[in-house]
Design a protein around this motif. Structure first.
Motif, PDB file in Angstrom:
ATOM      1  N   ASP A  38       0.669  -1.067  -0.160  1.00 39.87           N
ATOM      2  CA  ASP A  38      -0.167   0.019  -0.082  1.00 39.87           C
ATOM      3  C   ASP A  38       0.802   1.423  -0.113  1.00 39.87           C
ATOM      4  O   ASP A  38       2.286   1.277  -0.056  1.00 39.87           O
ATOM      5  CB  ASP A  38      -0.929   0.064   1.053  1.00 39.87           C
ATOM      6  CG  ASP A  38      -0.398   0.129   2.420  1.00 39.87           C
ATOM      7  OD1 ASP A  38       0.910   0.380   2.534  1.00 39.87           O
ATOM      8  OD2 ASP A  38      -1.014  -0.004   3.485  1.00 39.87           O
ATOM      9  N   LEU A  47      -8.781 -10.159  -6.254  1.00 38.86           N
ATOM     10  CA  LEU A  47      -8.416 -10.321  -4.887  1.00 38.86           C
ATOM     11  C   LEU A  47      -7.721  -9.397  -4.181  1.00 38.86           C
ATOM     12  O   LEU A  47      -6.605  -9.884  -3.682  1.00 38.86           O
ATOM     13  CB  LEU A  47      -8.330 -11.799  -4.841  1.00 38.86           C
ATOM     14  CG  LEU A  47      -9.319 -12.818  -5.395  1.00 38.86           C
ATOM     15  CD1 LEU A  47      -8.583 -14.445  -5.396  1.00 38.86           C
ATOM     16  CD2 LEU A  47     -10.559 -12.769  -4.290  1.00 38.86           C
ATOM     17  N   GLY A  48      -7.928  -8.236  -4.427  1.00 43.75           N
ATOM     18  CA  GLY A  48      -6.999  -7.252  -3.481  1.00 43.75           C
ATOM     19  C   GLY A  48      -5.728  -6.689  -4.578  1.00 43.75           C
ATOM     20  O   GLY A  48      -5.175  -5.786  -3.858  1.00 43.75           O
ATOM     21  N   THR A  49      -5.718  -7.506  -5.540  1.00 42.02           N
ATOM     22  CA  THR A  49      -4.515  -6.969  -6.513  1.00 42.02           C
ATOM     23  C   THR A  49      -4.802  -5.760  -7.460  1.00 42.02           C
ATOM     24  O   THR A  49      -5.794  -5.107  -7.191  1.00 42.02           O
ATOM     25  CB  THR A  49      -3.877  -8.090  -7.411  1.00 42.02           C
ATOM     26  OG1 THR A  49      -4.657  -8.207  -8.439  1.00 42.02           O
ATOM     27  CG2 THR A  49      -3.883  -9.556  -6.670  1.00 42.02           C
ATOM     28  N   ASP A  50      -3.720  -5.054  -8.003  1.00 41.19           N
ATOM     29  CA  ASP A  50      -4.063  -4.176  -8.929  1.00 41.19           C
ATOM     30  C   ASP A  50      -4.247  -4.625 -10.415  1.00 41.19           C
ATOM     31  O   ASP A  50      -4.667  -3.679 -11.268  1.00 41.19           O
ATOM     32  CB  ASP A  50      -2.715  -3.175  -9.013  1.00 41.19           C
ATOM     33  CG  ASP A  50      -2.773  -2.623  -7.478  1.00 41.19           C
ATOM     34  OD1 ASP A  50      -3.421  -1.644  -7.047  1.00 41.19           O
ATOM     35  OD2 ASP A  50      -1.747  -2.716  -6.689  1.00 41.19           O
ATOM     36  N   LYS A  76       3.309  -0.704   3.234  1.00 41.13           N
ATOM     37  CA  LYS A  76       2.906  -2.093   4.058  1.00 41.13           C
ATOM     38  C   LYS A  76       2.607  -3.148   3.244  1.00 41.13           C
ATOM     39  O   LYS A  76       1.838  -2.942   2.120  1.00 41.13           O
ATOM     40  CB  LYS A  76       1.438  -1.866   4.929  1.00 41.13           C
ATOM     41  CG  LYS A  76       1.235  -3.101   5.809  1.00 41.13           C
ATOM     42  CD  LYS A  76      -0.064  -2.870   6.743  1.00 41.13           C
ATOM     43  CE  LYS A  76      -1.046  -3.190   5.846  1.00 41.13           C
ATOM     44  NZ  LYS A  76      -2.497  -3.138   6.363  1.00 41.13           N
ATOM     45  N   MET A  77       3.189  -4.449   3.130  1.00 39.58           N
ATOM     46  CA  MET A  77       3.203  -5.293   2.373  1.00 39.58           C
ATOM     47  C   MET A  77       2.602  -6.429   2.914  1.00 39.58           C
ATOM     48  O   MET A  77       2.660  -6.995   4.033  1.00 39.58           O
ATOM     49  CB  MET A  77       4.798  -5.730   2.032  1.00 39.58           C
ATOM     50  CG  MET A  77       4.753  -6.869   1.085  1.00 39.58           C
ATOM     51  SD  MET A  77       5.564  -6.291  -0.369  1.00 39.58           S
ATOM     52  CE  MET A  77       7.473  -6.515  -0.154  1.00 39.58           C
ATOM     53  N   ARG A  78       1.694  -6.986   1.960  1.00 36.94           N
ATOM     54  CA  ARG A  78       1.000  -8.233   2.061  1.00 36.94           C
ATOM     55  C   ARG A  78       1.373  -9.195   1.063  1.00 36.94           C
ATOM     56  O   ARG A  78       1.465  -8.948   0.118  1.00 36.94           O
ATOM     57  CB  ARG A  78      -0.416  -8.121   2.182  1.00 36.94           C
ATOM     58  CG  ARG A  78      -1.002  -7.498   3.555  1.00 36.94           C
ATOM     59  CD  ARG A  78      -2.598  -7.544   3.523  1.00 36.94           C
ATOM     60  NE  ARG A  78      -2.918  -6.386   2.492  1.00 36.94           N
ATOM     61  CZ  ARG A  78      -4.090  -6.884   1.628  1.00 36.94           C
ATOM     62  NH1 ARG A  78      -4.927  -7.669   2.069  1.00 36.94           N
ATOM     63  NH2 ARG A  78      -4.369  -6.035   0.729  1.00 36.94           N
ATOM     64  N   VAL A  79       1.858 -10.639   1.523  1.00 39.81           N
ATOM     65  CA  VAL A  79       2.241 -11.503   0.413  1.00 39.81           C
ATOM     66  C   VAL A  79       1.292 -12.731   0.455  1.00 39.81           C
ATOM     67  O   VAL A  79       0.576 -13.115   1.437  1.00 39.81           O
ATOM     68  CB  VAL A  79       3.686 -12.178   0.856  1.00 39.81           C
ATOM     69  CG1 VAL A  79       4.055 -13.224  -0.339  1.00 39.81           C
ATOM     70  CG2 VAL A  79       4.400 -10.937   0.940  1.00 39.81           C
ATOM     71  N   ARG A  80       0.846 -12.907  -0.671  1.00 42.23           N
ATOM     72  CA  ARG A  80      -0.160 -14.136  -1.090  1.00 42.23           C
ATOM     73  C   ARG A  80       0.639 -15.144  -1.998  1.00 42.23           C
ATOM     74  O   ARG A  80       1.285 -14.882  -3.027  1.00 42.23           O
ATOM     75  CB  ARG A  80      -1.403 -13.775  -1.800  1.00 42.23           C
ATOM     76  CG  ARG A  80      -2.168 -12.646  -1.009  1.00 42.23           C
ATOM     77  CD  ARG A  80      -3.139 -13.323  -0.116  1.00 42.23           C
ATOM     78  NE  ARG A  80      -4.051 -12.463   0.459  1.00 42.23           N
ATOM     79  CZ  ARG A  80      -3.672 -11.922   1.675  1.00 42.23           C
ATOM     80  NH1 ARG A  80      -2.610 -12.074   2.213  1.00 42.23           N
ATOM     81  NH2 ARG A  80      -4.586 -10.998   2.307  1.00 42.23           N
ATOM     82  N   HIS A  95      -1.223   2.074  -4.749  1.00 40.22           N
ATOM     83  CA  HIS A  95      -1.141   0.834  -4.235  1.00 40.22           C
ATOM     84  C   HIS A  95      -0.318  -0.051  -5.426  1.00 40.22           C
ATOM     85  O   HIS A  95      -0.482   0.265  -6.427  1.00 40.22           O
ATOM     86  CB  HIS A  95      -2.515   0.069  -4.096  1.00 40.22           C
ATOM     87  CG  HIS A  95      -2.331  -1.430  -3.398  1.00 40.22           C
ATOM     88  ND1 HIS A  95      -2.168  -2.375  -4.109  1.00 40.22           N
ATOM     89  CD2 HIS A  95      -2.480  -1.598  -2.170  1.00 40.22           C
ATOM     90  CE1 HIS A  95      -2.187  -3.400  -3.431  1.00 40.22           C
ATOM     91  NE2 HIS A  95      -2.208  -2.991  -2.032  1.00 40.22           N
ATOM     92  N   PRO A 101      -1.478 -16.577   3.128  1.00 40.41           N
ATOM     93  CA  PRO A 101      -1.348 -17.161   4.646  1.00 40.41           C
ATOM     94  C   PRO A 101      -2.245 -18.184   4.950  1.00 40.41           C
ATOM     95  O   PRO A 101      -3.319 -18.317   4.019  1.00 40.41           O
ATOM     96  CB  PRO A 101      -1.496 -15.712   5.394  1.00 40.41           C
ATOM     97  CG  PRO A 101      -2.475 -14.985   4.212  1.00 40.41           C
ATOM     98  CD  PRO A 101      -2.107 -15.530   2.992  1.00 40.41           C
ATOM     99  N   ASP A 150     -13.412  -5.574 -12.316  1.00 44.91           N
ATOM    100  CA  ASP A 150     -13.315  -5.487 -10.793  1.00 44.91           C
ATOM    101  C   ASP A 150     -11.977  -6.075 -10.748  1.00 44.91           C
ATOM    102  O   ASP A 150     -11.165  -6.993 -11.322  1.00 44.91           O
ATOM    103  CB  ASP A 150     -14.356  -6.332 -10.168  1.00 44.91           C
ATOM    104  CG  ASP A 150     -15.539  -5.649 -10.119  1.00 44.91           C
ATOM    105  OD1 ASP A 150     -15.802  -4.515 -10.926  1.00 44.91           O
ATOM    106  OD2 ASP A 150     -16.754  -6.431  -9.890  1.00 44.91           O
ATOM    107  N   TYR A 151     -11.422  -5.672  -9.640  1.00 51.39           N
ATOM    108  CA  TYR A 151     -10.087  -6.017  -9.165  1.00 51.39           C
ATOM    109  C   TYR A 151      -9.884  -7.240  -8.656  1.00 51.39           C
ATOM    110  O   TYR A 151     -10.860  -7.692  -7.849  1.00 51.39           O
ATOM    111  CB  TYR A 151      -9.216  -4.905  -8.286  1.00 51.39           C
ATOM    112  CG  TYR A 151      -8.893  -3.656  -8.873  1.00 51.39           C
ATOM    113  CD1 TYR A 151      -7.963  -3.609  -9.564  1.00 51.39           C
ATOM    114  CD2 TYR A 151      -9.751  -2.736  -8.796  1.00 51.39           C
ATOM    115  CE1 TYR A 151      -7.501  -2.524 -10.372  1.00 51.39           C
ATOM    116  CE2 TYR A 151      -9.356  -1.305  -9.658  1.00 51.39           C
ATOM    117  CZ  TYR A 151      -8.509  -1.387 -10.404  1.00 51.39           C
ATOM    118  OH  TYR A 151      -8.061  -0.162 -11.252  1.00 51.39           O
ATOM    119  N   ARG A 180       1.595   3.409   2.116  1.00 48.25           N
ATOM    120  CA  ARG A 180       2.274   3.561   3.286  1.00 48.25           C
ATOM    121  C   ARG A 180       3.666   2.524   3.325  1.00 48.25           C
ATOM    122  O   ARG A 180       4.394   2.590   4.349  1.00 48.25           O
ATOM    123  CB  ARG A 180       1.604   3.458   4.481  1.00 48.25           C
ATOM    124  CG  ARG A 180       0.950   4.762   4.686  1.00 48.25           C
ATOM    125  CD  ARG A 180      -0.048   4.572   5.980  1.00 48.25           C
ATOM    126  NE  ARG A 180      -0.953   3.373   5.827  1.00 48.25           N
ATOM    127  CZ  ARG A 180      -1.898   3.138   6.764  1.00 48.25           C
ATOM    128  NH1 ARG A 180      -1.932   3.543   7.723  1.00 48.25           N
ATOM    129  NH2 ARG A 180      -2.683   2.230   6.345  1.00 48.25           N
TER     130      ARG A 180
END
Lengths: 452, 266
Positions: B53, B128-131, B57-61, B237, B83, B125-126, B55
């Motif tokens: 994001d 599952l949260g990706t770009d 902050k990273m999330r990994v899938r 993002h 996760p 639509d995006y 700021r």
């Protein structure tokens, strides 16, 4: 005696299961990976603290550890082990050590003390043969149906009503020792299930916060009550549940046809009035009864919407009755149930509405319910910040009784592995109805889920 | 001398870059070429999605993605591995060759133990949260043959590779609204017919996204990209898609591309 027989038979069956695992895994592809590569281990830790508005006390403080191991013998076979360590520090939801009379010996939880229990959630062997036959043997969850929030066809596994229907079904559903076989006949998928595990709904004691008192008649003044031990099925083969599900996907329609020959997961409460030492006494004799459930599901996408539904017909369901002429205060009827739902997704928004109908076909007088009942659910959610934050509201409403509950929630991903959850359950309606009886249980909860 | 002129003339005719500035290859043809590229009958790969994001902050899938052609019909399935709390989530799509037929899509949610049908009409639509959008995921960096009118602008170098720069404009307002783009620029490698970069603008004409495709190398005789970087200029993002352990040779059973497999997992 019945239990001893069942124990022996169960042990034999377990031995057969493990023998089949060994044989199947050796008979298939040769292992190419190391033990470590074949083993997939994970752990989820969740914590939830719930504050009850009415009593101004904590309703629960719950810590759950869920270790999970999946050992993949090869591309076609795997052994799955999921367990759970559950602690409820208030010891409020299931006070003391529950006797679990409705649970078979093989599915009982192990209570370390009043607050902590160990549970084997799932333990099964899955294999896919070259002819596309798929077999799952062991303790597992088998889920049927299309509906959310309320259940029609999702009846294969019983449920723990420790928190009424507020818990996620994944957690409240009780996995059963069973065999599931799946294969295809042309374009039709066939699922056959056999469930020798005689475990039924875990309902709550009279003094538990989520005891469903509206299901029981109040005793008249001056009348005593004798509550007999529940008569539960104990025969391993004869009392098994069996079912079949046929599925197909044709011209954009997902269709299924389901049949289950099973015991109703709630006992029938037979009442008899007698004089005992000159005191009128009602003797309640609970007994689990057989029934046939036939149903079907569909879903179809049209434009931006998904339409889905379930139709269910239950033969000879037993109802506690208000009819003074009813034998043992119980009447039977077939029941027709239906659910129609629509999901509409637009960008980050999801709207979902469902309408449930139940129609008791015989002219009986059931206790504390109408012959024709309608419930509705409405769900709206929005994903924000690239699915970092999800806001959701679920509304369940009984049209007949004008009671229900509303559950707003916020779900935030703190990082890859941690979710924060803020949720509230707000019941409304009159005290004598299913949802309205829990208005004093309205609560707000905060928790997290962490997984590796 | 005549021979030399003939050779040079032949070279310029055969070479797709011969028409610098004058007769650039037709944009529609370039889009078609991205679909004609060899991508094997099936492929299995690890797909790691890193979501960052504004700021930082990273999330990994971590997922496993399988794709297979059933004749002209393409089926894609993605299984989430980490996760743990979303482990078991599965996405299946049937991409039909007929433009008039809507794709079929299913999402298996392990928390519900239920498979949900997803409307393919929401392709903008995006995912599952990706770009990237559902449509982007389905196209796998190829360029739509049916949605845009193309104009080839010029040839530009991306990472030292000659690329056609084509401008894409949705054929009508309805398509623009569905896709969420009013205009896009695609840089397509003139030799490999793989898109190397794209820029897109939202319906209001604001700069929306930059997509960069890199680490392109041969895997089992097939030119293959290993990384996609997406920046959403509106939300700041970013998503990085990393592809590992790419395997075109292992024969994937048809059974992986079914609703039952979504439930049973890999």
């Amino acid at each position: 005696m019945g239990y001893n027989m069942s124990n022996k038979t169960m042990k034999t069956v377990l031995n057969i299961i493990f023998l089949s695992i060994v044989i199947t895994s050796y008979a298939q592809e040769k292992p190419k990976k190391t033990f470590k590569e074949k083993l997939d281990a994970s752990l989820v830790l969740s914590y939830d603290m719930s504050y009850e508005f009415d009593s101004e006390k904590l309703q629960k403080t719950e810590l759950i550890l869920k270790p999970e191991f999946i050992y993949k013998f090869n591309r076609r076979s795997k052994l799955v082990f999921k367990s759970q360590i559950y602690s409820e520090f208030q010891d409020n939801l299931e006070t003391g050590t529950p006797r679990e009379t409705m649970v078979s010996n093989f599915s009982k939880r192990l209570f370390i003390d009043d607050k902590t229990s160990l549970e084997l959630r799932e333990f099964y062997f899955y294999t896919r043969f070259k002819n596309k036959l798929r077999v799952t043997i062991g303790k597992q969850q088998i889920v049927w149906g299309e509906t959310d929030g309320l259940k029609l066809l999702d009846i294969v596994n019983p449920q723990n009503f420790r928190r009424f229907i507020l818990e996620d079904f994944e957690d409240s559903r009780i996995p059963l020792w069973s065999v599931k076989t799946e294969f295809d006949i042309n374009a039709i998928g066939v699922q056959l299930i056999w469930i020798p595990d005689n475990t039924y709904h875990i309902t709550q004691d009279f003094d538990a916060p989520y005891f469903t008192k509206n299901l029981f008649k109040a005793l008249p003044n001056g009348v005593a009550m004798e509550f007999r031990q529940v008569q539960r099925p104990e025969r391993f083969f004869k009392d098994s549940d069996i079912g079949i599900k046929l599925t197909t996907f044709a011209k954009g329609w997902d269709l299924s046809l389901n049949y289950l020959y099973h015991y109703d997961d709630l006992p029938v409460f037979y009442n008899t009035l007698s004089q005992f030492n000159s005191v009128p006494t009602i003797t309640i004799s609970p007994k689990y009864e057989r029934q046939h459930t036939l149903g079907g599901t569909f879903n179809k996408v049209i434009g931006s919407s998904t339409f889905r539904g379930e139709l269910v017909y239950v033969f000879n369901q037993n109802f506690s009755s208000n009819n003074p002429n009813a034998n043992s205060a119980v009447e039977k009827s077939n029941v027709y149930k239906s659910a129609l739902g629509i999901d509409y997704i637009k960008g980050e928004y999801v709207f979902s509405a469902q309408l449930f109908n139940e129609w008791i076909t015989e002219d009986i007088i059931p206790f504390n319910r109408d012959r024709f009942e309608t419930n509705a659910t409405f769900l709206a959610s929005k994903e924000m910040l690239n699915d970092n934050l999800k806001a959701e509201i679920l509304w369940v409403h009984s049209m007949n009784n004008k009671d229900g509950f509303i559950t707003p929630s916020l779900n935030y991903w703190l990082n890859s592995n941690t979710q924060l959850i803020l949720k509230s359950h707000l019941f409304y309606g009159k005290d004598q109805f299913l949802f309205g009886q829990f208005t004093n249980r309205n609560n707000v909860s905060f928790g997290f889920k962490w997984g590796i | 001398m005549k021979t030399l002129i003939l050779i040079l003339a032949t070279f310029f005719i055969m070479n797709p870059l011969s028409s610098y500035g004058q007769n650039l290859m037709d944009g529609q043809q370039i889009a078609e070429n991205t679909h004609a590229k060899n991508e094997g009958v099936s492929v299995k790969r690890n797909l790691i999605m890193e979501l960052k994001d504004k700021r930082g902050k990273m999330r990994v899938r971590k997922t496993i993605a399988l794709r297979k052609y059933f004749g002209k019909e393409k089926r894609l399935v993605i299984f989430y591995e980490t996760p743990s709390s979303v482990k078991g989530t599965g996405f299946l799509t049937f991409d039909y060759p007929e433009a008039s037929k809507d794709d079929d899509q299913w999402l298996y949610l392990p928390a519900l133990r239920k498979t949900r049908r997803i409307s393919a009409a929401n392709r903008g639509d995006y995912f599952l949260g990706t770009d990237l959008t559902y449509e982007d995921i389905k196209l796998e960096t190829k360029i739509s043959k049916d949605d845009y009118n193309y104009k080839t602008l010029k040839i530009e170098k991306i990472d030292d590779n000659d690329c056609y720069l084509i401008q894409a404009t949705p054929k009508n307002d309805a398509i623009a609204k569905e896709l969420g783009y009013s205009k896009a620029h695609f840089w397509v490698d003139a030799k490999l017919w793989i898109m190397r970069k794209s820029e897109s603008w939202d319906i209001a004409g604001n700069h929306l996204k930059t997509v960069k495709i890199s680490d392109i190398k041969i895997v089992q005789e097939i030119w293959t990209y290993h990384r996609i970087d997406v920046i959403n200029h509106k939300t700041k993002h970013e998503t990085v898609f990393k592809f590992e352990n790419i395997d075109y040779k292992t024969v994937l059973s048809d059974d992986y591309f079914t609703e039952e497999a979504l439930v049973d997992g890999l």
